[in-house]
Design an enzyme around this catalytic site. Structure first.
Site, PDB file in Angstrom:
ATOM      1  N   ASN A  99       0.922  -1.027   0.098  1.00  0.00           N
ATOM      2  CA  ASN A  99      -0.079  -0.041   0.093  1.00  0.00           C
ATOM      3  C   ASN A  99       0.940   1.160   0.071  1.00  0.00           C
ATOM      4  O   ASN A  99       2.056   1.277   0.362  1.00  0.00           O
ATOM      5  CB  ASN A  99      -1.138  -0.090   1.194  1.00  0.00           C
ATOM      6  CG  ASN A  99      -1.919  -1.137   1.275  1.00  0.00           C
ATOM      7  OD1 ASN A  99      -1.836  -1.676  -0.028  1.00  0.00           O
ATOM      8  ND2 ASN A  99      -2.633  -1.494   2.370  1.00  0.00           N
ATOM      9  N   HIS A 116       5.664  -0.487  -2.710  1.00  0.00           N
ATOM     10  CA  HIS A 116       5.091   0.389  -4.012  1.00  0.00           C
ATOM     11  C   HIS A 116       5.138   1.859  -3.907  1.00  0.00           C
ATOM     12  O   HIS A 116       4.459   2.623  -4.670  1.00  0.00           O
ATOM     13  CB  HIS A 116       3.835  -0.129  -4.276  1.00  0.00           C
ATOM     14  CG  HIS A 116       3.670  -1.503  -4.967  1.00  0.00           C
ATOM     15  ND1 HIS A 116       2.594  -2.286  -4.855  1.00  0.00           N
ATOM     16  CD2 HIS A 116       4.635  -2.376  -5.081  1.00  0.00           C
ATOM     17  CE1 HIS A 116       2.899  -3.476  -5.348  1.00  0.00           C
ATOM     18  NE2 HIS A 116       4.033  -3.544  -5.772  1.00  0.00           N
ATOM     19  N   CYS A 154      14.876  22.162 -10.401  1.00  0.00           N
ATOM     20  CA  CYS A 154      15.371  22.179 -11.849  1.00  0.00           C
ATOM     21  C   CYS A 154      14.370  22.376 -12.669  1.00  0.00           C
ATOM     22  O   CYS A 154      14.404  22.664 -13.860  1.00  0.00           O
ATOM     23  CB  CYS A 154      16.103  20.802 -12.254  1.00  0.00           C
ATOM     24  SG  CYS A 154      14.793  19.463 -12.375  1.00  0.00           S
ATOM     25  N   GLU A 219     -11.697 -13.282   0.623  1.00  0.00           N
ATOM     26  CA  GLU A 219     -11.887 -14.265  -0.268  1.00  0.00           C
ATOM     27  C   GLU A 219     -10.611 -15.002  -0.617  1.00  0.00           C
ATOM     28  O   GLU A 219      -9.313 -14.399  -0.366  1.00  0.00           O
ATOM     29  CB  GLU A 219     -12.373 -13.982  -1.634  1.00  0.00           C
ATOM     30  CG  GLU A 219     -11.634 -12.942  -2.243  1.00  0.00           C
ATOM     31  CD  GLU A 219     -12.466 -11.971  -3.377  1.00  0.00           C
ATOM     32  OE1 GLU A 219     -13.540 -12.121  -3.565  1.00  0.00           O
ATOM     33  OE2 GLU A 219     -11.758 -12.009  -4.474  1.00  0.00           O
TER      34      GLU A 219
HETATM   35  P1  NAD Z   1      -4.442  -6.307  -3.931  1.00  0.00           P
HETATM   36  O1  NAD Z   1      -3.997  -6.880  -5.230  1.00  0.00           O
HETATM   37  O2  NAD Z   1      -3.806  -6.160  -2.949  1.00  0.00           O
HETATM   38  O3  NAD Z   1      -6.279  -7.172  -3.741  1.00  0.00           O
HETATM   39  C1  NAD Z   1      -7.005  -6.794  -2.635  1.00  0.00           C
HETATM   40  C2  NAD Z   1      -7.248  -7.997  -1.785  1.00  0.00           C
HETATM   41  O4  NAD Z   1      -7.901  -7.636  -0.501  1.00  0.00           O
HETATM   42  C3  NAD Z   1      -8.120  -8.927  -2.332  1.00  0.00           C
HETATM   43  O5  NAD Z   1      -7.790 -10.126  -2.395  1.00  0.00           O
HETATM   44  C4  NAD Z   1      -9.416  -8.736  -1.732  1.00  0.00           C
HETATM   45  O6  NAD Z   1     -10.292 -10.043  -1.571  1.00  0.00           O
HETATM   46  C5  NAD Z   1      -9.004  -8.182  -0.262  1.00  0.00           C
HETATM   47  N1  NAD Z   1      -9.930  -7.813   0.410  1.00  0.00           N
HETATM   48  C6  NAD Z   1     -10.696  -6.748   0.035  1.00  0.00           C
HETATM   49  N2  NAD Z   1     -11.419  -6.263   1.246  1.00  0.00           N
HETATM   50  C7  NAD Z   1     -10.832  -7.032   2.337  1.00  0.00           C
HETATM   51  C8  NAD Z   1     -11.236  -6.799   3.580  1.00  0.00           C
HETATM   52  N3  NAD Z   1     -12.037  -5.917   4.182  1.00  0.00           N
HETATM   53  N4  NAD Z   1     -10.596  -7.599   4.614  1.00  0.00           N
HETATM   54  C9  NAD Z   1      -9.467  -8.505   3.975  1.00  0.00           C
HETATM   55  N5  NAD Z   1      -9.242  -8.520   2.720  1.00  0.00           N
HETATM   56  C10 NAD Z   1     -10.220  -7.667   1.666  1.00  0.00           C
HETATM   57  O7  NAD Z   1      -4.917  -4.899  -4.221  1.00  0.00           O
HETATM   58  P2  NAD Z   1      -5.435  -4.187  -5.436  1.00  0.00           P
HETATM   59  O8  NAD Z   1      -6.341  -3.325  -5.141  1.00  0.00           O
HETATM   60  O9  NAD Z   1      -5.437  -5.233  -6.500  1.00  0.00           O
HETATM   61  O10 NAD Z   1      -3.993  -3.097  -5.922  1.00  0.00           O
HETATM   62  C11 NAD Z   1      -2.775  -3.633  -6.325  1.00  0.00           C
HETATM   63  C12 NAD Z   1      -1.670  -2.447  -6.014  1.00  0.00           C
HETATM   64  O11 NAD Z   1      -2.301  -1.149  -6.249  1.00  0.00           O
HETATM   65  C13 NAD Z   1      -1.280  -2.451  -4.556  1.00  0.00           C
HETATM   66  O12 NAD Z   1      -0.531  -3.649  -4.347  1.00  0.00           O
HETATM   67  C14 NAD Z   1      -0.879  -1.091  -4.235  1.00  0.00           C
HETATM   68  O13 NAD Z   1       0.540  -0.967  -4.860  1.00  0.00           O
HETATM   69  C15 NAD Z   1      -1.898  -0.350  -5.058  1.00  0.00           C
HETATM   70  N6  NAD Z   1      -2.908   0.236  -4.392  1.00  0.00           N
HETATM   71  C16 NAD Z   1      -2.907   0.932  -2.929  1.00  0.00           C
HETATM   72  C17 NAD Z   1      -3.862   1.071  -2.327  1.00  0.00           C
HETATM   73  C18 NAD Z   1      -3.576   1.654  -0.926  1.00  0.00           C
HETATM   74  O14 NAD Z   1      -2.487   2.173  -0.547  1.00  0.00           O
HETATM   75  N7  NAD Z   1      -4.443   1.486   0.224  1.00  0.00           N
HETATM   76  C19 NAD Z   1      -5.260   0.887  -2.739  1.00  0.00           C
HETATM   77  C20 NAD Z   1      -5.447   0.386  -4.132  1.00  0.00           C
HETATM   78  C21 NAD Z   1      -4.361  -0.048  -4.815  1.00  0.00           C
END
Ligand code: NAD
Length: 253
Positions: A99, A116, A154, A219
């Site tokens: 995150n 990231h 710059c 999930e």
């Molecule tokens: P991700 O690939 O890490 O997927 C999210 C996961 O969280 C899924 O497996 C889902 O089932 C699970 N999930 C959802 N709600 C949940 C809950 N309440 N409790 C437990 N599990 C839960 O994330 P993404 O959204 O596909 O993002 C990919 C990349 O994008 C990240 O690695 C990051 O670099 C960036 N990103 C960061 C943030 C942030 O900083 N909060 C948010 C969005 C995307």
């Protein structure tokens, strides 16, 4: 499941956590995947790329400032706080996160490895200038500004100091994460789909070296096949209960 996970954590010599966007979902920060991930009519994958920034930096900055405003309003939830407390208790040695929202630090975690980047940091596309907008106290002024942000050193464009799709991860953070994973005997994986590499190697490294994998997710994910304990549920609900059980076990000693 919770009891077994609590025992593994309480007995661990060197436990680490590995987190993804799911841990911040209950703080109101949309994950990239799924319906809430949309911004205007764009998918994040169309905007969080170096090509998109080259093509239309205004659009990409508009998206990032929208995300920054959303994240500024967000607060750490009970899952972030439980991880911080596990670190305070000496159970967790570090949090490795994908995150960019800074919520682990806001919750009180001290050893945070950001794979990231961080949405509150900016860097120049041409020179070595970097700035942490929270630390420089400029973040609110920055998100309101309509002009493209320029480097004070710059004059080139500034960009978010985050890893975009197709970009390599910061070497130092990745090496630190892998070296922590090599030392770990337990990894607690929370809210990640486990499909974004190389970050997702972290739990695999722990497993390969004989460590245990505990997973909390709503999930199944790419990590579930190697999980020794899979706890299905929302991080904000599961983590405080897991913390309570670890505390009970440690109090019995
Ligand atoms: P991700 O690939 O890490 O997927 C999210 C996961 O969280 C899924 O497996 C889902 O089932 C699970 N999930 C959802 N709600 C949940 C809950 N309440 N409790 C437990 N599990 C839960 O994330 P993404 O959204 O596909 O993002 C990919 C990349 O994008 C990240 O690695 C990051 O670099 C960036 N990103 C960061 C943030 C942030 O900083 N909060 C948010 C969005 C995307």
């Amino acid at each position: 499941m919770l009891g077994h996970a609590a025992k593994l954590l309480a007995r661990a010599r060197f436990a680490i956590a590995f987190t993804g966007a799911g841990i911040s979902a209950e703080s109101g920060i949309p994950t990239f995947r799924g319906r809430n991930g949309l911004w205007k009519t764009y998918r994040a994958e169309e905007l969080a790329t170096p090509e998109a920034f080259k093509r239309d930096p205004h659009l990409v900055w508009e998206f990032y400032k929208w995300r920054m405003r959303k994240i500024l309003k967000a607060e750490p939830n009970p899952a972030h706080k439980a991880l911080a407390e596990l670190e305070n208790m000496g159970v967790l040695k570090a949090v490795i996160t994908q995150n960019v929202d800074d919520l682990h630090r806001e919750a009180g975690s001290r050893k945070v490895v950001e794979l990231h980047g961080n949405i509150f940091r900016v860097r120049c596309v041409s020179c070595s200038y970097r700035e942490n907008l929270k630390e420089s106290g400029r973040v609110f002024e920055f998100v309101r500004e309509k002009e493209l942000p320029k480097c004070p050193k710059c004059g080139s464009l500034l960009r978010p100091d985050v890893v975009w799709f197709g970009e390599p991860l910061p070497r130092e953070a990745l090496e630190e994460a892998f070296s922590l994973a090599e030392r770990a005997d337990v990894v607690l994986v929370v809210g990640t789909s486990g499909v974004v590499y190389p970050a997702a190697y972290v739990p695999y490294i722990v497993k390969e070296r004989g460590g245990k994998v505990i997973e909390v997710n709503v999930e199944r994910s790419g990590i579930t096949p190697i999980a020794d304990v899979f706890i299905r549920g929302k991080a904000g609900e599961v983590m405080p209960e897991l913390l309570r059980r670890v505390k009970d076990i440690m109090a019995e000693r």
